[in-house]
Every structure is written in structure tokens, then in C-alpha cells.
Design an enzyme around this catalytic site. Sequence first.
Site, PDB file in Angstrom:
ATOM      1  N   ASN A   7       0.860  -1.181   0.000  1.00 38.85           N
ATOM      2  CA  ASN A   7       0.000   0.000   0.000  1.00 38.85           C
ATOM      3  C   ASN A   7       0.899   1.234   0.000  1.00 38.85           C
ATOM      4  O   ASN A   7       1.429   1.630   1.041  1.00 38.85           O
ATOM      5  CB  ASN A   7      -0.883  -0.061   1.266  1.00 38.85           C
ATOM      6  CG  ASN A   7      -1.775   1.154   1.402  1.00 38.85           C
ATOM      7  OD1 ASN A   7      -1.757   2.058   0.566  1.00 38.85           O
ATOM      8  ND2 ASN A   7      -2.549   1.180   2.474  1.00 38.85           N
ATOM      9  N   ARG A  90      -2.656  -1.856  -3.380  1.00 36.18           N
ATOM     10  CA  ARG A  90      -3.745  -0.903  -3.249  1.00 36.18           C
ATOM     11  C   ARG A  90      -3.499   0.231  -4.250  1.00 36.18           C
ATOM     12  O   ARG A  90      -2.398   0.798  -4.298  1.00 36.18           O
ATOM     13  CB  ARG A  90      -3.749  -0.327  -1.843  1.00 36.18           C
ATOM     14  CG  ARG A  90      -4.837   0.672  -1.680  1.00 36.18           C
ATOM     15  CD  ARG A  90      -4.684   1.400  -0.402  1.00 36.18           C
ATOM     16  NE  ARG A  90      -5.924   2.042  -0.073  1.00 36.18           N
ATOM     17  CZ  ARG A  90      -6.160   2.627   1.074  1.00 36.18           C
ATOM     18  NH1 ARG A  90      -5.253   2.622   1.996  1.00 36.18           N
ATOM     19  NH2 ARG A  90      -7.296   3.206   1.290  1.00 36.18           N
ATOM     20  N   HIS A 180     -12.147   5.091  -0.185  1.00 36.42           N
ATOM     21  CA  HIS A 180     -12.201   4.102   0.906  1.00 36.42           C
ATOM     22  C   HIS A 180     -13.065   2.904   0.521  1.00 36.42           C
ATOM     23  O   HIS A 180     -13.658   2.239   1.381  1.00 36.42           O
ATOM     24  CB  HIS A 180     -12.730   4.730   2.213  1.00 36.42           C
ATOM     25  CG  HIS A 180     -11.863   5.843   2.730  1.00 36.42           C
ATOM     26  ND1 HIS A 180     -12.267   7.148   2.773  1.00 36.42           N
ATOM     27  CD2 HIS A 180     -10.602   5.825   3.208  1.00 36.42           C
ATOM     28  CE1 HIS A 180     -11.307   7.900   3.251  1.00 36.42           C
ATOM     29  NE2 HIS A 180     -10.269   7.119   3.524  1.00 36.42           N
ATOM     30  N   ARG A 241      -8.676  17.772   6.177  1.00 41.56           N
ATOM     31  CA  ARG A 241      -9.450  18.100   4.966  1.00 41.56           C
ATOM     32  C   ARG A 241     -10.790  18.729   5.352  1.00 41.56           C
ATOM     33  O   ARG A 241     -11.408  18.339   6.333  1.00 41.56           O
ATOM     34  CB  ARG A 241      -9.695  16.843   4.127  1.00 41.56           C
ATOM     35  CG  ARG A 241      -8.409  16.316   3.511  1.00 41.56           C
ATOM     36  CD  ARG A 241      -8.631  15.006   2.788  1.00 41.56           C
ATOM     37  NE  ARG A 241      -7.855  13.943   3.400  1.00 41.56           N
ATOM     38  CZ  ARG A 241      -7.982  12.658   3.094  1.00 41.56           C
ATOM     39  NH1 ARG A 241      -8.846  12.266   2.188  1.00 41.56           N
ATOM     40  NH2 ARG A 241      -7.239  11.751   3.701  1.00 41.56           N
ATOM     41  N   GLU A 386      -8.406  -3.513   5.301  1.00 38.03           N
ATOM     42  CA  GLU A 386      -8.255  -3.311   3.854  1.00 38.03           C
ATOM     43  C   GLU A 386      -7.228  -4.282   3.279  1.00 38.03           C
ATOM     44  O   GLU A 386      -7.396  -4.795   2.173  1.00 38.03           O
ATOM     45  CB  GLU A 386      -7.840  -1.855   3.585  1.00 38.03           C
ATOM     46  CG  GLU A 386      -8.980  -0.885   3.817  1.00 38.03           C
ATOM     47  CD  GLU A 386      -8.540   0.489   4.269  1.00 38.03           C
ATOM     48  OE1 GLU A 386      -7.822   0.581   5.296  1.00 38.03           O
ATOM     49  OE2 GLU A 386      -8.909   1.475   3.621  1.00 38.03           O
TER      50      GLU A 386
END
Length: 404
Positions: A7, A90, A180, A241, A386
Site C-alpha cells: 500500500n 492498493r 475508501h 481536509r 483493507e
Amino acid sequence: MLIFVLNAGSSSLKFRVFDMSDKSVIAEGGCERIGIDGKLKYKNSKGLKYDERYPMPTHDEAFRRVTELLMTGDTAVIKSFDEIAAVGHRVVHGGYKLVKSELVTEEVIKEIERFTDFAPLHTPSQVRTIRACVNLFGPEKPQVAVFDTAFHQTMPPKAYIYGIPYEYYKKYHIRRYGFHGISHDYVSEHTAELMGRDITSIKMVVCHLGNGSTIAAIDGGKSVDCSTGFGTFDGLMMGTRSGQVDPAALFYLSKREGLSVDDLNELLTKKSGLLGISGISSDDREVENALFNGNERAALARTIQCYQVRRFIGGYSFAMGGLDAIVFTAGLGENSPSLREEVLQGLEAFGIELDLKKNEKTIRGKEGDISTVNSKVKIYVVPTNEELKIASDTIMVAGSHGLL
Ligand code: AMP
């Protein structure tokens, strides 16, 4: 069967090696500060932990160093690369053509690269890691790309088309993509297992609340709407964010403060959210501590966060025409009972009843139903995984090509 999961972030490279016979992790860790100086953390299933500083000008050196540690000295868990059956990567953005996990070919790499501008921070390092892997392991080793955008490709046009001239959707593929997705895919499947029901009969809202956050409406196992959009800062306020902001405010700011497009990007992605409002930190634990100590801006940040999550849950349950389950996942969703309580308080009239004791206890990797027995809508905490989803997809895709 061993599956190596990678990842890559803009300056990081996380990795995990799974033994998929029992889904155990035999080695894991991550490189940070790639392109700056290089730091590596590693641990294996024999209990060995190892940290080092190692020069990593690019992801190539980071990847090579990780493979050395996997094979040599005290850190070793394999004798040769032959023991690794396949590699899963990923990939943050698959554009509009890569709508499911794919075997890596030159064509697929080119398609990922075509959308570099859509995820400029992540795509270059992810492609570089894939190429480093092909170079070291050879083209025969199956590699699979698993996309964060893919799960949301089932959204209907009413959820993904923006109200701007349609020609920009046709010309530049400007639309809501959603992020996501690997987490939402894993968590929704696992929630259905916990509920003991066929996923095709369940309407759920999954709240992935971490440093980055996406809430998704998942109907019958398919994403039908989600809070992140063309980029990763729409929807909810996150660590740094902004979440949704009226563009008119940005035009005004740009004029008043002389901010360029790049300045605005920096402001919305690095200086906003929890950090921007609390003025304390982007880390929810620090904001939560300040809040418990009476800090007003921390309290305001938390209240906004909870209000936004609640608004999405309400909106999505109406959009789906019903709701069977609300699911919390990721760092904050899994670990903050006080946030879950504030999000869901006073919703008994909608059949949503949180069991306060179960809520308090379900933290730090615990999973389960945190609703009362009378709650019509079930409430779950499901730790995301994940990497395991990437490993499972890697086996599925490589297997379907007869490569395992
Ligand atoms: P993630 O991006 O999923 O790793 O989540 C990171 C976010 O989860 C950070 O804001 C953390 O502060 C937050 N988090 C992790 N553990 C806790 C905790 N025990 N209580 C509150 N927030 C937490």
C-alpha cells in the site's frame, strides 16, 4: 499460500505478508519519509520487531529494502520469492474504466497512469511500486491491483453526476468517484456475516471515520452513494481536509487573500478539518482530550463532526428507502464511543437505539452489535481490514486467470 500486500502512499509504503491458509499475518510494517530520509518499521510473527533509518530516495529503494528484510537475517520469514504466490497492490484511483480488481498488465498500468491527475499524490508512487515489483519478481509473478474507487462504481448517475455542464463529464470524466471503497467492501461483507443475513437483503450506512473519512450508502451489498467525490475532500470534515464547502466561499477567499488554485488546494487538504477548526491537532485523540478538558474550539470541532455524520446517515437512509444497519469503522469509528453516542443520540423515534454499555466496551479492535435488543436498526462496530480484502481479491483474480 503467501500473499504480499503493498500500500504505497505519497511518501510511505505499508506492507503485509499473509498466510492465507489461516489469514494470519507473518510479517508487516511500513516505510515512511520516502524521498526525505527514510524510516522503516518491521515486525514478524516470530515476535521480532525491528526499526531502522535507511536511505529511500524513491519507492524503489523502500520496496527493495522490505524484500531484503523478508528474506535475510533475523527478520526473515521466507527463503525465496518463490514462496510468495502473488502480490496485491492498493491503488487509490482506477478512473472510470477500472471498475473491479485487475491482474496487473502493461495495459492496466497505462490505464492507471492515465488518471494520475485525479490522484496526483498517490498514483505516481503506486505505479512506481508496481513496476519495482515487476522488475524484482519478474513478469510471471501474478500481481493484482485493487482500487479504492472500484466499489463505488455501482453508484447510479443521480448520485455521481455533478450539477455542472454535462460536457465536462463527457470530456474530462468529472464526476463523483468515492474513496475508501476497499474498506467499505470488506466492512459491508463482514457486517452481513455478523448479522447472519444475505447481504443482498440489507440496507446499511457504513461510516468509515479515520484521518480520511467516507460514508457510504450500501444497498444489497452495492454502493449507491458516498460522501467523497471527485477528490478525497468532499463530504465530511476530516483530520486536515475540509469536507464540503460552498465554492462561492473559496472564490471570495481567493480574491480577498490572493490565493492561487494551489494555495486553495493546500488550505482545503492540509489546514482545514479538525485541525483548522480546533486549532489543536488533526489527531482526534488530541482534540478529544482538549474537549474533555473544556476547550471550546475542540468541542465545536467535535459537534460539527458528529452533526455531519448524522446528516449523512439520515440522508442516505431516506435515499435508500430504509435502513437495517449503521456501521462504524476506521480509527475514529472503531475507537470513539463518545463520538458514536453523540452521532446517534435521540434517534429512538427512528428505531435507532444505542446500548451505552456495549458502546463503551467496543473499542480497540473489538467488533459487534452495539444496539439495544429493541433497536430496529442494528448498530455495529466493525474494524476494517483493507489489507485482508486486497489479499482475498488477489487470490480471486489471480486464481480466475489460472495463475495460482
Ligand atoms: P485511521 O485513519 O483509520 O488510522 O484513523 C486515524 C484517526 O483515528 C485519528 O484521528 C486518531 O486520532 C483516531 N483514533 C484512533 N484511536 C482513537 C481513540 N482511541 N479515540 C479517539 N480517536 C482515535
